[in-house]
Every structure is written in structure tokens, then in C-alpha cells.
Design a protein around this motif. Sequence first.
Motif, short mmCIF file in Angstrom:
data_model
loop_
_atom_site.label_atom_id
_atom_site.label_comp_id
_atom_site.label_asym_id
_atom_site.label_seq_id
_atom_site.Cartn_x
_atom_site.Cartn_y
_atom_site.Cartn_z
N GLY A 49 0.80 -1.23 0.00
CA GLY A 49 0.00 0.00 0.00
C GLY A 49 0.83 1.28 0.00
N CYS A 50 2.10 1.17 -0.40
CA CYS A 50 2.97 2.37 -0.36
C CYS A 50 2.51 3.40 -1.40
N LYS A 51 2.90 4.63 -1.13
CA LYS A 51 2.62 5.71 -2.07
C LYS A 51 3.93 6.38 -2.47
N THR A 52 3.93 6.96 -3.66
CA THR A 52 5.04 7.83 -4.04
C THR A 52 4.48 9.06 -4.73
N VAL A 53 5.11 10.20 -4.46
CA VAL A 53 4.61 11.46 -5.01
C VAL A 53 5.77 12.26 -5.60
N ALA A 54 5.59 12.77 -6.82
CA ALA A 54 6.55 13.71 -7.40
C ALA A 54 5.82 15.04 -7.64
N TYR A 55 6.57 16.11 -7.75
CA TYR A 55 5.96 17.43 -7.85
C TYR A 55 6.07 18.03 -9.26
N SER A 56 4.97 18.65 -9.66
CA SER A 56 4.93 19.25 -10.99
C SER A 56 4.39 20.67 -10.89
N TYR A 57 4.41 21.35 -12.04
CA TYR A 57 3.89 22.71 -12.08
C TYR A 57 3.17 22.93 -13.39
N ILE A 58 2.10 23.72 -13.34
CA ILE A 58 1.39 24.10 -14.57
C ILE A 58 1.48 25.61 -14.75
N GLY A 59 0.82 26.37 -13.88
CA GLY A 59 0.94 27.82 -13.94
C GLY A 59 0.04 28.48 -14.95
N ASP B 7 1.41 1.11 -12.29
CA ASP B 7 1.29 -0.23 -12.88
C ASP B 7 2.31 -1.19 -12.27
N SER B 8 3.53 -0.71 -12.14
CA SER B 8 4.58 -1.61 -11.65
C SER B 8 4.41 -1.92 -10.16
N LEU B 9 3.64 -1.10 -9.45
CA LEU B 9 3.44 -1.33 -8.01
C LEU B 9 2.18 -2.15 -7.73
N GLU B 10 1.59 -2.69 -8.78
CA GLU B 10 0.29 -3.34 -8.65
C GLU B 10 0.27 -4.42 -7.57
N LYS B 11 1.30 -5.26 -7.57
CA LYS B 11 1.33 -6.37 -6.60
C LYS B 11 1.34 -5.87 -5.16
N LEU B 12 1.92 -4.72 -4.96
CA LEU B 12 2.01 -4.14 -3.61
C LEU B 12 0.79 -3.28 -3.30
N ASN B 13 -0.08 -3.15 -4.28
CA ASN B 13 -1.22 -2.25 -4.13
C ASN B 13 -0.74 -0.82 -3.86
N GLY B 14 0.37 -0.49 -4.50
CA GLY B 14 0.97 0.83 -4.32
C GLY B 14 0.44 1.82 -5.35
N LYS B 15 0.74 3.11 -5.11
CA LYS B 15 0.21 4.12 -6.04
C LYS B 15 1.19 5.28 -6.17
N ALA B 16 1.36 5.73 -7.41
CA ALA B 16 2.22 6.90 -7.68
C ALA B 16 1.35 8.09 -8.06
N TYR B 17 1.65 9.23 -7.49
CA TYR B 17 0.92 10.45 -7.79
C TYR B 17 1.88 11.55 -8.23
N VAL B 18 1.34 12.44 -9.04
CA VAL B 18 2.00 13.72 -9.22
C VAL B 18 1.13 14.76 -8.56
#
Length: 395
Positions: A216-226, A255-266
Amino acid sequence: MIIEPRTRGFICLTAHPKGCEQNVIDQIEYVQSKGNIDGPKKVLVIGASTGFGLASRITSAFGSDAATIGVFLEKPPSEGRPASPGWYNSAYFEEQAHKAGLYAKSINGDAFSHAIKDQTIKLIKEELKEIDLVIYSLASPVRTHPDSGERFKSVLKPLEGTFRNNTVDFHTGKISEISIEPGNEEDIKNTVTVMGGEDWKMWMDALQKANVLAEGCKTVAYSYIGSELTEAVYRKGTIGKAKDDLEATAFSITDSLEKLNGKAYVSVNKALVTQASSAIPVIPLYISLLYKVMKEKNIHEGCIEQIQRLFSDRLYTSTTEIDDEGRIRIDDWEMREDVQAEVAELWKKVTTETLPKLGDLEGYNKDFFNLFGFKVAGIDYDKEVNEMVQIPGLQ
Ligand code: NAI
Ligand code: NA
């Protein structure tokens, strides 16, 4: 020694340890004032020493009692030469974390390299065992590719013809027109290689392969629109291509974290004064006007307010609100129609003479110096300080 600011263009060559310490303490107190977040417990922050990454580390530790490992690239002090600000920030963050009984260790080196990834994984295996949140907050003008050894440099260029617009020298307040020639395919490739998603994916693959990511881990990267005012040089420019790539990478990591039920966000964040953003043409003028409008409306936020809100209202709630493209938006107040309309109005009118009144040049300036520990309330800058501060948990 007595440390004074020494600026060269949009960088400051010196940093003040006491001012950096106070900045860290202020951020900690802000997070504590907002109450507990039922958030992450074991956090890896890549780009942990300044800006949004530091705010993420502070929010994790002091908002959610998390153990943190911070990775960054900072210059240590030497006799008579102060360290870079992120060094002092990390030293005092760790001091405060340890006082509060929280685990905090740091790794100083090139996060793009295999060696630093290996070192980080070794530390996790030995001490934290697994990580439930990975924050990816690197901002760098260069990247040496770990496989080829080739060195790439990112550029800030428009892509749809020559870009002409006003920009400000935020030290003098002088507004002038700049003109930037459009980038080519090579420029796009270089910028995407440095600031796109490849390295984020490499980190997540390496962590997963080493079995140090929690269910169930999460990962987050930061973006900008403006805004439309800056889009030709930002979102529709070379850096925007890198952000497109970063945003697309979130889906492939999920997709690659599917088995861990993980999620990546921006998470799309608000424009703020950081070492990274002060180097971008036109952005400082935009930020000066934006600050003025947002402060008047009482909706101004700094890095810590943004990230505290990201954790408490977006990431660690029952459902994570996302936009049509799957992104978290904490730039919602910056992008509000009334805010953007007022900034656009000011943009048309502003001149060197009127900027101090129409914009918040003073706020920009203060935030810029604050990044380096200068102009911080309560610090006596005439006093001798010890520049040789060490980071207690540096590996
Ligand atoms: P920053 O310059 O304050 O922080 C950059 C961090 O990356 C520092 O911790 C630095 O030590 C680390 N770093 C740089 N190169 C490294 C390397 N080779 N190895 C290890 N660490 C390295 O930048 P900021 O503004 O906090 O940017 C973080 C992210 O937030 C970026 O992706 C940026 O595009 C994004 N962002 C920034 C906004 C702004 O207005 N400043 C707005 C929205 C998003
Ligand atoms: Na950062």
C-alpha cells in the motif's frame, strides 16, 4: 564567523546557519499547529534539503511522527566557508527530529547515481526495513546518466517560436524585456532526461526489487502548470515536456506497483520562491504579482502550508481527489479564476516604477534571502556564528 549574503544573479553564495535553523523551527511549529495527520510512518524523501522536499520531510516527521531518510546534494562547510543552505536545514531538521524521538538519517550525494540508490537501500534494509511513502522532489539543472555516464543539461526554452515577455531582476526591481529563442529536439531530450520521470522510475524499480516498499505504499513527485502568462516558457516549453514525462511516469509506476497495491501520484504545486524557481526567466515577475494578489485574498501559502495541505487534505484522506489527468492539485488557489484574472491585469500595467506598489517585490526578495537563512526575523546577523555545523545522522 560573521556571515553576510553574497549574491551573484539568482544565486546566493553564502548561507546563515542560525537563519536556516529558525526557518526549520518555524516550519515544524506550523505543522504542529495544524494537528496530527494519520499519515506515513517510514518516509524516503529524495531532494529533502530545501523547498518542497524539506517541507515534505518536516510534514512527515512532525505531522505524522514518521521516521525519515533524506537524500540530497549539498555542500558541507569548510573553515571560513559556510555550507549550502540545505546542509544547515538538514542538520537542524535532524537535531529537532532526534529531540522529538524521531528517527532521521541523511545521505548526501548524487541521487541520479546507482551508488546513492544502493546506499539508500542498504540503510533502509538495515534500519527501517520498509518505506511507505517516497517523495521525489529533485530539482537539478544537470544529470549524469548512471548507465551511460553521459552528462545532460536541462534548458528553459520555449518551443513555439521566439518568446518575448517582461522579466524582473528581483534584486533591483528593474523590469526589462527578454527574448528567448525556441529550443529544438535536442533541447527537449536533454531537459526530459534531467527533469522527466526516468530517474523517479529507476528509484521505484530499485526499491521494489530490493523488497523495501511496504504494502500500500505511495510515491509522489511534484509538478507545475501555472498561468497563461508563463506557459510559453514553462508548461509549453522544454521544462513542460519534462513535466509531461514526469506525469506520464506516475501511471507506469502505479502499474509496476500493482502487486504491492501501491500508487504513484504527481502533485501540481503552487509557484513559490525556491532556488530552482528563481532561475527561471519571467517566473519571478509572475510570482511577485501572484504573491500580491494571493496575500490580499488571504490565500497565500509557502512550501510548508502547501505540503501540510497536500498530506492532510489530499494524500491521507479516504479518497484522493485528482483532476482529469490523474493529478493532485494543490495549485487550486493559484489557479482560481479571480486570482489569474487579477494577475493578468497587473501584468499588463506593471513597470519598474510601479512594481513595488503593484507587486510584492519585497515579499519575493525576503523569501529569496530567507532561502539562505538571511532576513529571518529574530536572528542577530552581527553575531559570530559557527559555520562548521555537522549533520548528526549523515551516513
Ligand atoms: P529546490 O531547489 O528547493 O530543491 C531541490 C532539491 O533537490 C534539494 O534538496 C537538492 O539538494 C536536491 N538535489 C538537486 N540535485 C540533486 C542530485 N543530483 N542529487 C541529490 N539531490 C539533489 O527545488 P523545489 O522548488 O523544491 O523543487 C522540487 C520539485 O518541485 C521540482 O520537481 C519542481 O519542479 C517542483 N515544483 C516547484 C515549484 C516552485 O515554484 N518552486 C512549483 C511546483 C513544482
Ligand atoms: Na525540494
